[in-house]
Write a protein that holds these residues in place. Sequence first.
Motif, PDB file in Angstrom:
ATOM      1  N   SER A 104     -27.614   9.125 -35.593  1.00 55.98           N
ATOM      2  CA  SER A 104     -27.929   8.381 -36.812  1.00 55.98           C
ATOM      3  C   SER A 104     -27.373   9.051 -38.063  1.00 55.98           C
ATOM      4  CB  SER A 104     -29.450   8.219 -36.952  1.00 55.98           C
ATOM      5  OG  SER A 104     -30.071   9.508 -36.995  1.00 55.98           O
ATOM      6  N   ASP A 105     -27.198  10.367 -38.000  1.00 54.64           N
ATOM      7  CA  ASP A 105     -26.673  11.089 -39.158  1.00 54.64           C
ATOM      8  C   ASP A 105     -25.201  11.451 -38.990  1.00 54.64           C
ATOM      9  OD1 ASP A 105     -27.001  12.907 -37.154  1.00 54.64           O
ATOM     10  OD2 ASP A 105     -27.927  14.463 -38.413  1.00 54.64           O
ATOM     11  N   ALA A 106     -24.519  10.796 -38.051  1.00 46.99           N
ATOM     12  CA  ALA A 106     -23.103  11.093 -37.818  1.00 46.99           C
ATOM     13  C   ALA A 106     -22.289  10.777 -39.061  1.00 46.99           C
ATOM     14  CB  ALA A 106     -22.589  10.281 -36.632  1.00 46.99           C
ATOM     15  N   SER A 107     -21.242  11.555 -39.288  1.00 47.04           N
ATOM     16  CA  SER A 107     -20.400  11.361 -40.467  1.00 47.04           C
ATOM     17  C   SER A 107     -18.958  11.713 -40.133  1.00 47.04           C
ATOM     18  CB  SER A 107     -20.879  12.240 -41.630  1.00 47.04           C
ATOM     19  OG  SER A 107     -19.964  12.180 -42.705  1.00 47.04           O
ATOM     20  N   ALA A 108     -18.042  10.882 -40.649  1.00 48.05           N
ATOM     21  CA  ALA A 108     -16.620  11.151 -40.473  1.00 48.05           C
ATOM     22  C   ALA A 108     -16.019  11.832 -41.694  1.00 48.05           C
ATOM     23  CB  ALA A 108     -15.871   9.850 -40.192  1.00 48.05           C
ATOM     24  N   ALA A 109     -16.850  12.074 -42.697  1.00 45.61           N
ATOM     25  CA  ALA A 109     -16.344  12.696 -43.917  1.00 45.61           C
ATOM     26  C   ALA A 109     -15.757  14.070 -43.618  1.00 45.61           C
ATOM     27  CB  ALA A 109     -17.470  12.830 -44.943  1.00 45.61           C
TER      28      ALA A 109
END
Length: 877
Positions: free
Chosen positions: A787-792
């Motif tokens: 749920s807190d995955a990020s591609a930044a």
Amino acid sequence: MEYPVWWLPSFSGGLLIACMAIFHVFIAHFAVGGGFFLVLTERKGYAENNPLIVDYVKRHTKFFLLLTMVAGGMTGVGIWFTIGLLSPAATSVLVHRFGFGWATEWVFFLCEIVALLIYHYRFGKMSRRDHQIVGWFYALFAFLSLFVINGIITMMLTPGNWLQTQSFWDGFWNPTFWPSLFLRFAICLMLAGLFALVTAYRIEDKKTREQMIRYAVQFVALPFGLLVLSSIWYIYALPEAQFTMILTKSAQTPQLVKIFLPLSALLLAGVLAFAYFTPQVVRPALLAVLLVIGIGQIGTFEWIREAGRRPYIIHGYMWSNSILVEQTEAIRENGMLAYAKWIKTKEITDNNLLTAGEELYRVQCMSCHSINGPMLAAEREAAGLTREGLMAQFNGQGKLREFMPPFLGNDEERKAVSAYLAHVMNKPLEAAPAKQPKEENVVLPSFDPEEAEYVLLAWATEGMNTISDNYAKFTMQLPGSTIRAQLFLRDDVPEIITEDVTLTYKIDKAFSTPSEHVDFWKYAKQLTGKNLPVDTGTCDTNLIGTFKLDDENGFFEACSLPVFPYSNDGSVNPYPLVTVEARTADGKLLATTKVAVPVSTEWGCRNCHDGEWRVAGTAGISDKTADNILAAHDKINGTSLAEKAEKGTPPRCQSCHESPRTGDAGKKQILNFSAAVHGWHANYLAGRDDITCESCHPAGHDTDTQAMRGLHVDRDITCTNCHGTIEDHALGLLKAEDEKGKPRAKLLMKNLIPRVSATLDEVAPREAWVNQPDCGACHTFFETPDSDASAANQWTESKQELFKNRKDDLEAVMCQACHGTAHALYPAENDYGETRNNIAPMQYQKFAAPLGSDGGCVCHTMEMSVYESAHHPIIEK
């Protein structure tokens, strides 16, 4: 903050102090140089045994006494009165930290008064020798007064070690003490010669008159060399911060530096002309002009010195609004209201917002700015900003344009001051426009899964193409959308067809660039350097074209389609339709589909830069907004873009700023367009998460475009999950520019603090439109992303890895063909309807989801398992 504020809204503190100080300084410098003129001229009269010269000195002494002791004394007291009222905190520092110096100066000043009174009233009544000794005492005490005052006021610009030690002597013997002393003494002597002309030209005896006029000219001419040398010394003695502020960063001082020496040379030329070429009858008028030039000379120097202190009143110690630098962080954290002793409002509410804003304005801004006044009127300086723009200005104040101090307060206080200034400028807070109902009027081509031989998939490569529309002002992004298509022969094992077929497109007639709202065609050749296929805006026919085959990648592509969001019935729809057909070489129709081509002109520039929407109350950059943007660019960068637009040659941003997206090379040392725009605005819009993105881009659901409409929205994934906050987004772009050696990058990076990455070193440099968020950073296709995955900060390494260029595991089917485009992944949803946002799924499988969902892949004629796919692994639910 520690003292009450003298509230004179039309007169800023700087204006009142300047009005008083300029006359006092003009007279005071004459008082120093004039003492040397008196005693040297008296000596000359006795040496030449010329009673007419001695008589002239006596008369000049009376003029000197009245001007310096009366007018000079009164304006001197006036300065202390004025600064005590308008800048009490700084005055208190000067008095308490340099009390010994002021006491010494006052003793010297008292000695000046006594010596001058004796010199005047005992003229001709005491021995020549004793009288001249008294004159020399006056000159000495006047110079010593200059010596002491010079040490204290130069400390305010260049405090040196005083900032660490608070020692009197460290402050007094500061880096600019000596060059300033020599420069001021040169001005003193020049003004002595100038004022001598006031009395000399009135001498009745012609021979003596001309002799004394030419003698007075020497006091202007001889110190000129000292003036030039000490001016150069003064500039180069400045520490780097003050040096760059005076020569580059301040809005006025670079021009003032350029005119100071020419103005002094003009004064010299004027007095020479007065002495040698001007008839007696014209001399009074010329003398008046020379006195104005003299005021201008000393005024220019004082302005340079004062402006060089910006954004401080005591450099590095006290901000220009009299707040101590050491209090900055505490005030930012707790708010100004917690510390300001003379503000009635202690808590901001909706009911007292304007009252609190006015009180905070007095403390924060009034030292420099006025309301409806002649100098730095706040409503004129901020005329091009909205309330939102003012809040951004206060958020970024002092970061890039360092002649202003940072706003000292919290978010609520920024809001209050912004509301007050907006109220002063008669800019009420706009109510959110009511959403207009959108009609679902998409009729899809028929598809019979039992009979159809082919499936034609078409898609726009970008989830939203936001373009300019006011080409008469400037062009930020040219129109031109790209659509791609793949044709599949249905079978148990489908085949991608690329040979012996032709794919064509037809743009909906209603959106074929109506001339009423789009002046692009008028400027097309100028902006693009090309003769485009359509050169009128009459829109009598649909725009029809043919796709080109990209044989290497197995898809068809149509580039630079001139699609606009404006219908010729006056409405706005950012999802105009394009019909795509596939035919055989002999014209037989194989398959038909449609594609919504996302295109918007709903840039949020007006949110900060003022102005209305240009079209239908929902889209476009109006003339007012564009003019404000050009004026800001010209003011900050020294360009003349507004003038170019006025002359019919509107600028295109990419003509200077490189753009990997358009292929424009730009200018070598100038930041690329994405880095420049995001880097600048990040300094003003920091700390606001995805609301910052939606302030400029038409992504949010409160916009008319609602560009962020894909399945990520349902999963509460925002812009920052993929792109990072604006600080991180900008830092990555700027870091890449910095590695190319572009000097502006470091300036824009200096005050940005990464929020996704722990440190600046961890920020990955990236090229706009090449290094984009990598889908694989979150999606492994074997398990559901966290749920807190990020591609930044996890970017694609090349263009081929971009989502729009990726293929399935078979290296055959484009990812976007089945999943939709970035920001509009199936199922996409906004107010424009399910069908328009999901044309391919709705046409071929009758429900909005990625093609092939629930085992319903229409390309395959055999029955398939829900959890089996040759294209990529499928997560079992």
